[in-house]
Write a protein that holds these residues in place. Structure first.
Motif, mmCIF file in Angstrom:
data_model
loop_
_atom_site.group_PDB
_atom_site.id
_atom_site.type_symbol
_atom_site.label_atom_id
_atom_site.label_comp_id
_atom_site.label_asym_id
_atom_site.label_seq_id
_atom_site.Cartn_x
_atom_site.Cartn_y
_atom_site.Cartn_z
ATOM 1 N N ALA A 482 0.803 -1.228 0.000
ATOM 2 C CA ALA A 482 0.000 0.000 0.000
ATOM 3 C C ALA A 482 0.836 1.278 0.000
ATOM 4 C CB ALA A 482 -0.967 -0.015 1.181
ATOM 5 N N PRO A 483 1.844 1.448 0.863
ATOM 6 C CA PRO A 483 2.630 2.694 0.833
ATOM 7 C C PRO A 483 3.319 2.923 -0.520
ATOM 8 C CG PRO A 483 3.056 1.467 2.859
ATOM 9 C CD PRO A 483 2.283 0.555 1.963
ATOM 10 N N TYR A 484 3.844 1.831 -1.091
ATOM 11 C CA TYR A 484 4.509 1.958 -2.388
ATOM 12 C C TYR A 484 3.506 2.369 -3.464
ATOM 13 C CZ TYR A 484 6.584 0.427 -6.811
ATOM 14 O OH TYR A 484 7.027 0.367 -8.101
ATOM 15 N N LEU A 485 2.322 1.777 -3.448
ATOM 16 C CA LEU A 485 1.316 2.082 -4.473
ATOM 17 C C LEU A 485 0.826 3.521 -4.332
ATOM 18 C CD1 LEU A 485 -0.743 -1.253 -4.444
ATOM 19 C CD2 LEU A 485 1.018 -0.535 -6.062
ATOM 20 N N ASP A 486 0.747 4.007 -3.114
ATOM 21 C CA ASP A 486 0.365 5.411 -2.922
ATOM 22 C C ASP A 486 1.398 6.341 -3.556
ATOM 23 O OD1 ASP A 486 -1.877 4.671 -1.540
ATOM 24 O OD2 ASP A 486 -0.966 4.887 0.452
ATOM 25 N N ALA A 487 2.662 5.972 -3.418
ATOM 26 C CA ALA A 487 3.717 6.790 -4.021
ATOM 27 C C ALA A 487 3.676 6.695 -5.545
ATOM 28 C CB ALA A 487 5.083 6.341 -3.504
ATOM 29 N N VAL A 494 0.860 9.107 -14.206
ATOM 30 C CA VAL A 494 0.007 8.018 -13.738
ATOM 31 C C VAL A 494 -1.391 8.558 -13.490
ATOM 32 C CG1 VAL A 494 -0.414 6.363 -11.881
ATOM 33 C CG2 VAL A 494 1.913 6.709 -12.741
ATOM 34 N N THR A 495 -2.402 7.915 -14.084
ATOM 35 C CA THR A 495 -3.781 8.379 -13.911
ATOM 36 C C THR A 495 -4.564 7.527 -12.917
ATOM 37 O OG1 THR A 495 -4.510 7.032 -15.801
ATOM 38 C CG2 THR A 495 -3.871 9.325 -16.242
ATOM 39 N N ALA A 496 -4.180 6.271 -12.751
ATOM 40 C CA ALA A 496 -4.924 5.418 -11.818
ATOM 41 C C ALA A 496 -4.091 4.208 -11.426
ATOM 42 C CB ALA A 496 -6.234 4.949 -12.451
ATOM 43 N N VAL A 497 -4.212 3.831 -10.171
ATOM 44 C CA VAL A 497 -3.639 2.580 -9.684
ATOM 45 C C VAL A 497 -4.813 1.679 -9.336
ATOM 46 C CG1 VAL A 497 -2.260 1.472 -7.897
ATOM 47 C CG2 VAL A 497 -1.556 3.695 -8.793
ATOM 48 N N LEU A 498 -4.939 0.554 -10.040
ATOM 49 C CA LEU A 498 -6.101 -0.314 -9.892
ATOM 50 C C LEU A 498 -6.023 -1.137 -8.611
ATOM 51 C CD1 LEU A 498 -6.378 -1.561 -13.598
ATOM 52 C CD2 LEU A 498 -7.276 0.538 -12.545
ATOM 53 N N THR A 507 0.963 -10.896 -5.817
ATOM 54 C CA THR A 507 0.123 -9.712 -5.998
ATOM 55 C C THR A 507 0.452 -9.024 -7.317
ATOM 56 O OG1 THR A 507 0.076 -9.396 -3.594
ATOM 57 C CG2 THR A 507 -0.594 -7.534 -4.978
ATOM 58 N N PHE A 508 -0.606 -8.666 -8.043
ATOM 59 C CA PHE A 508 -0.475 -7.926 -9.301
ATOM 60 C C PHE A 508 -1.332 -6.670 -9.208
ATOM 61 C CE2 PHE A 508 0.172 -12.390 -10.208
ATOM 62 C CZ PHE A 508 1.278 -12.402 -11.030
ATOM 63 N N VAL A 509 -0.763 -5.545 -9.654
ATOM 64 C CA VAL A 509 -1.491 -4.276 -9.602
ATOM 65 C C VAL A 509 -1.334 -3.571 -10.943
ATOM 66 C CG1 VAL A 509 -1.818 -2.102 -8.395
ATOM 67 C CG2 VAL A 509 -0.964 -4.099 -7.139
ATOM 68 N N GLY A 510 -2.450 -3.272 -11.577
ATOM 69 C CA GLY A 510 -2.411 -2.540 -12.835
ATOM 70 C C GLY A 510 -2.282 -1.043 -12.598
ATOM 71 N N VAL A 511 -1.513 -0.381 -13.460
ATOM 72 C CA VAL A 511 -1.319 1.071 -13.370
ATOM 73 C C VAL A 511 -1.646 1.678 -14.727
ATOM 74 C CG1 VAL A 511 0.308 2.941 -12.892
ATOM 75 C CG2 VAL A 511 0.497 0.772 -11.636
ATOM 76 N N VAL A 526 7.577 7.270 -17.960
ATOM 77 C CA VAL A 526 6.841 7.078 -16.710
ATOM 78 C C VAL A 526 7.281 5.788 -16.026
ATOM 79 C CG1 VAL A 526 4.554 6.797 -15.676
ATOM 80 C CG2 VAL A 526 4.872 8.393 -17.581
ATOM 81 N N VAL A 527 7.529 4.741 -16.833
ATOM 82 C CA VAL A 527 8.001 3.475 -16.251
ATOM 83 C C VAL A 527 9.325 3.684 -15.524
ATOM 84 C CG1 VAL A 527 8.873 1.167 -16.799
ATOM 85 C CG2 VAL A 527 6.793 2.010 -17.897
ATOM 86 N N ARG A 528 10.216 4.450 -16.123
ATOM 87 C CA ARG A 528 11.497 4.734 -15.454
ATOM 88 C C ARG A 528 11.257 5.433 -14.114
ATOM 89 N NH1 ARG A 528 15.886 3.816 -18.712
ATOM 90 N NH2 ARG A 528 15.581 3.945 -20.980
ATOM 91 N N ASP A 529 10.320 6.363 -14.100
ATOM 92 C CA ASP A 529 10.023 7.079 -12.859
ATOM 93 C C ASP A 529 9.420 6.146 -11.804
ATOM 94 O OD1 ASP A 529 10.969 9.403 -13.988
ATOM 95 O OD2 ASP A 529 8.990 10.153 -14.569
ATOM 96 N N ILE A 530 8.525 5.257 -12.239
ATOM 97 C CA ILE A 530 7.915 4.318 -11.294
ATOM 98 C C ILE A 530 8.980 3.418 -10.678
ATOM 99 C CG2 ILE A 530 6.372 2.313 -11.125
ATOM 100 C CD1 ILE A 530 4.562 3.654 -13.190
ATOM 101 N N ARG A 531 9.933 3.008 -11.500
ATOM 102 C CA ARG A 531 10.994 2.131 -10.995
ATOM 103 C C ARG A 531 11.928 2.846 -10.015
ATOM 104 N NH1 ARG A 531 12.474 -1.263 -16.581
ATOM 105 N NH2 ARG A 531 10.788 -2.794 -16.339
ATOM 106 N N GLN A 532 11.894 4.148 -10.002
ATOM 107 C CA GLN A 532 12.716 4.915 -9.069
ATOM 108 C C GLN A 532 12.016 5.150 -7.738
ATOM 109 O OE1 GLN A 532 15.939 5.766 -9.679
ATOM 110 N NE2 GLN A 532 15.650 4.579 -11.565
ATOM 111 N N VAL A 533 10.736 4.787 -7.656
ATOM 112 C CA VAL A 533 9.998 5.000 -6.401
ATOM 113 C C VAL A 533 10.575 4.085 -5.323
ATOM 114 C CG1 VAL A 533 7.756 4.764 -5.265
ATOM 115 C CG2 VAL A 533 7.898 5.703 -7.594
ATOM 116 N N PRO A 534 10.977 4.623 -4.177
ATOM 117 C CA PRO A 534 11.566 3.785 -3.105
ATOM 118 C C PRO A 534 10.527 2.861 -2.491
ATOM 119 C CG PRO A 534 11.265 6.043 -2.342
ATOM 120 C CD PRO A 534 10.953 6.057 -3.808
#
Length: 749
Positions: A482-487, A494-498, A507-511, A526-534
């Motif tokens: 949950a904390p990671y998905l919020d970030a 990013v328009t939505a985290v499913l 666990t699988f989460v669509g973005v 955007v994928v590069r940015d998501i991969r940088q999320v701690p």
């Protein structure tokens, strides 16, 4: 005595045996490729799917999806019915009846529609499955405009049965019931979709495109060669090697399918390379053999043995060096990390080797047998309207003619020619600055294909059900993620985290992204940015955008290694052939510029969408990543092919004591006809395959056709003679130790 001369003597002693063995071998190899050892042929063993890089994030997510699939279920089948009124009671009643009929089919587990749910004979209740509101489930199957709906069919596992064949049979039965239901509604259209159906469409389209290419290319090649040689027998001789090469190439591909995952398009791409090279080599050998027979001036039956020895000692040597250099050029792809590219590279090496072997064995045997009948012009030379043309195009005797005059014209103004041709190549290369590499999937199928039309319609009709561009995978629970998905939700773009989906304890989460193009640069950024999320838990980021990013990055990383190996190996082989250090360096520079020009034209056509109507395609906004690699690798190999044709003849005159400029003029005269003829044939071959409907095959066909056309005209006829004139005797310079090494190796003509 050189090995090639010994080979010529062996062939001359038993030419009929060689031909019979070649025919039997060709038939056997073709049977092996089409039927296989266990009844599973090449086209059943090739694969299709996303261009994955083993070990990458996107690969981890893809593997996790496969790993967590229920082994008791088969591939899902969806039918999208459009052009109906979903509020019409008649439509609802007819659909409910169709659902009951489909549910009664063998191996069906469940059938879902907005107007009823069906349970089939293969249904097994799952007590652990999450409870689903049937009303909400049915409502979700109506599209956004309420002018269409989905019928979703699930199956049991097909076990040891042929999964593809079984799925296709049942899909046909399902489609039959749906078609019967919609027959009374003139505006209704039904489209079926499943992964096996997509695979089958690609396979069928590839087979159709391969047949189309061969039907167009081989007769066109024969017509060109009739004018080159003045008769059907001499013209048909190179095709004997091409036919054997096709069979051998398909068999080589079949063998590689057990070592690597071969992409479906590899069959067409490397087969057309084998055809082109076989015809190139056949043209060179036939032309040199006829030249040697003319030079002998005696009865062809008496002169043919010596002529064959001389042919293999000279033209055969050229074929050998060319085959090695082309194999090195295309083999560079084995140094890329994506298995798809290694499959292309390995298969291409095998096909090039097959073409070379066929040219050095089958073609000489046929030439020996036909020697008395291929010396002069054939029956067509007696036709009044064609006599003069064929006598000019088939002449093998002259050391002075159109090509030597062209070389003389170039030699009088070499700086002007170098400046003009270089400027032209740079202009053609300029669109490369806007090159957008991408990896297409379903959009590679032609417009009008049912599966492609399904996806296009589905994306509009069910935007909330469409596959998200990004998928996050983790072994952690949804709460831990949950904390990671919020970030991730706060990442720009990013328009939505499913809602998280749990399958098999993973666990699988669509973005969803704002970018309209899930394979474009905006999405991959955007994928590069998501991969940088701690994050404190291990996650993998996959999906369409991530797959595109990982594949492109892998190609860029592998390009340095592959390019270095190819350049060094080519440099060494050219030195062994010429004894020069400057000629290989100049050749590499010129060919690199020519390839940039080719990529520029391919970008202009396919990336920017020019000539869509003319060539019959719809631009995806970029060039297929692996197609760009293939054009560079194969284009470089073919350019080296023609360079070897020219250099070997020029060097032959230099070794005979001619001055540099005279050798260039005579070498171009002797090789120019073969280069232009071979280029004409191979351009027709590539354009024949470009008539196919698959986008990647069309890109390869058009790109390589242009590469050959550009190389055989601007580069080989103008730029190379101009630079060789400017360098003069420096063309053949090498340090004294290397000159002595070259002489010791006895690689002179």
């Amino acid at each position: 005595m050189s090995p090639l001369v010994r080979l010529a003597r062996v062939i001359a002693r038993a030419p009929r045996t060689v031909v019979v063995l070649a025919v039997l071998g060709t038939l056997g190899l073709y049977a092996l490729a089409t039927v296989g050892v266990t009844g599973e042929g090449l086209f059943q063993r090739v694969t299709t799917g996303p261009p994955l890089v083993t070990g990458s994030d996107s690969w981890e997510v893809y593997e996790a999806r496969i790993r967590t699939q229920d082994p008791e279920t088969g591939p899902r089948l969806a039918i999208y019915v459009t052009g109906v009124d979903v509020d019409d009671a008649v439509v609802a009643q007819e659909t409910a009846e169709a659902v009951d009929e489909i549910a009664a089919l063998p191996r069906v587990a469940t059938v879902a529609s907005p107007f009823g749910l069906g349970v089939g004979p293969a249904y097994v209740p799952d007590p652990d499955a999450a409870q689903v509101d049937p009303v909400a489930q049915m409502a979700a199957l109506i599209d956004a405009d309420r002018t269409g709906y989905l019928i979703d069919v699930t199956f049991e596992s097909f076990g040891d049965d042929d999964p593809l064949e079984t799925h296709l049979e049942i899909a046909d039965l399902v489609a039959g019931h749906v078609d019967a239901m919609t027959a009374a509604h003139p505006d209704a259209v039904s489209r079926a979709f499943s992964n096996p159906l997509v695979f089958d469409d690609f396979t069928a389209q590839l087979e159709q495109d391969l047949i189309t290419g061969e039907i167009v290319a081989l007769p066109a090649a024969l017509i060109v060669m009739v004018f080159v040689f003045g008769g059907f027998l001499a013209a048909a001789t190179p095709l004997t090697g091409a036919v054997a090469s096709i069979a051998g190439g398909l068999a080589v591909l079949y063998g590689f399918s057990y070592l690597l995952d071969l992409d479906q398009s590899a069959v067409n791409v490397v087969t057309v390379l084998g055809i082109g090279l076989s015809i190139d080599y056949g043209l060179l050998l036939v032309s040199r053999f006829r030249e040697e027979l003319h030079r002998a001036g005696t009865d062809p039956r008496e002169a043919r043995a010596e002529a064959l020895e001389r042919t293999l000692a000279t033209a055969g040597r050229t074929v050998l060096f060319s085959g090695l250099i082309v194999a090195v050029s295309v083999g560079g792809m084995i140094f890329f990390s994506p298995e798809m590219m290694r499959g292309f590279g390995g298969a291409a090496i095998g096909v090039v080797t097959t073409a070379m072997i066929a040219a050095l064995t089958i073609v000489p045997a046929v030439l020996y047998l036909l020697a008395p009948r291929i010396v002069g012009a054939g029956l067509l030379a007696r036709v009044p309207g064609l006599r003069r043309i064929i006598r000019t195009t088939s002449n093998v005797d002259r050391e002075h003619g159109a090509f030597s005059r062209l070389a003389g014209w170039v030699q009088r103004r070499p700086w002007l020619v170098v400046a003009a041709t270089t400027a032209l190549l740079l202009v053609l290369a300029s669109p490369v600055l806007q090159l957008n590499l991408r990896s297409s999937d379903i959009e590679a199928l032609p417009v009008g294909n049912e599966r492609r039309d399904y996806i296009d319609a589905f994306t509009v009709g069910f935007p909330d059900l469409a596959e998200p561009a990004v998928t996050v995978h983790s072994l952690a629970s949804p709460a831990e993620l949950a904390p990671y998905l919020d970030a991730v939700a706060d990442v720009e773009g990013v328009t939505a985290v499913l809602e998280p989906e749990v399958a098999g304890g993973e666990t699988f989460v669509g973005v969803r992204l704002a970018a309209a193009d899930s394979s474009g640069s905006e999405a991959t950024a955007v994928v590069r940015d998501i991969r940088q999320v701690p994050t404190d838990v291990e996650v993998h980021v996959g999906g369409v955008a991530a797959t595109q990013l990982d594949f492109t990055d892998a190609i860029r990383e592998g390009a340095l290694i592959a390019g270095t190996v190819v350049v060094i190996a080519t440099f060494v082989l050219l030195f062994l052939m010429t004894g020069s250090l400057l000629v290989p360096l100049k050749t590499l520079l010129i060919n690199s510029l020519s390839l940039l020009a080719t990529l520029g034209v391919v970008t202009w056509i396919f990336g920017e969408g020019h000539l869509e109507a003319t060539l019959g395609f719809t631009s995806t906004g970029g060039v297929e990543t692996y197609v760009a690699v293939i054009i560079v690798a194969f284009g470089f190999g073919l350019a080296m092919d023609y360079e070897v044709f020219l250099l070997s003849r020029v060097k032959e005159y230099v070794d005979a004591g001619e001055s540099n400029d005279a050798a260039v003029r005579k070498g171009l005269q002797r090789s120019g006809r073969i280069i232009t003829s071979a280029a004409t044939v191979i351009v027709l071959v590539f354009l024949g395959f470009a008539l196919g409907d698959l986008l990647m095959i069309k890109e390869v066909g058009v790109g390589l056709a242009f590469a050959v056309l550009l190389d055989a005209t601007v580069v080989r006829m103008l730029l190379v003679p101009a630079t060789m004139t400017l360098l003069g005797d420096w063309n053949w310079w090498a340090p004294a130790p290397l000159r002595r090494l070259h002489r010791r190796l006895n690689l002179q003509h």
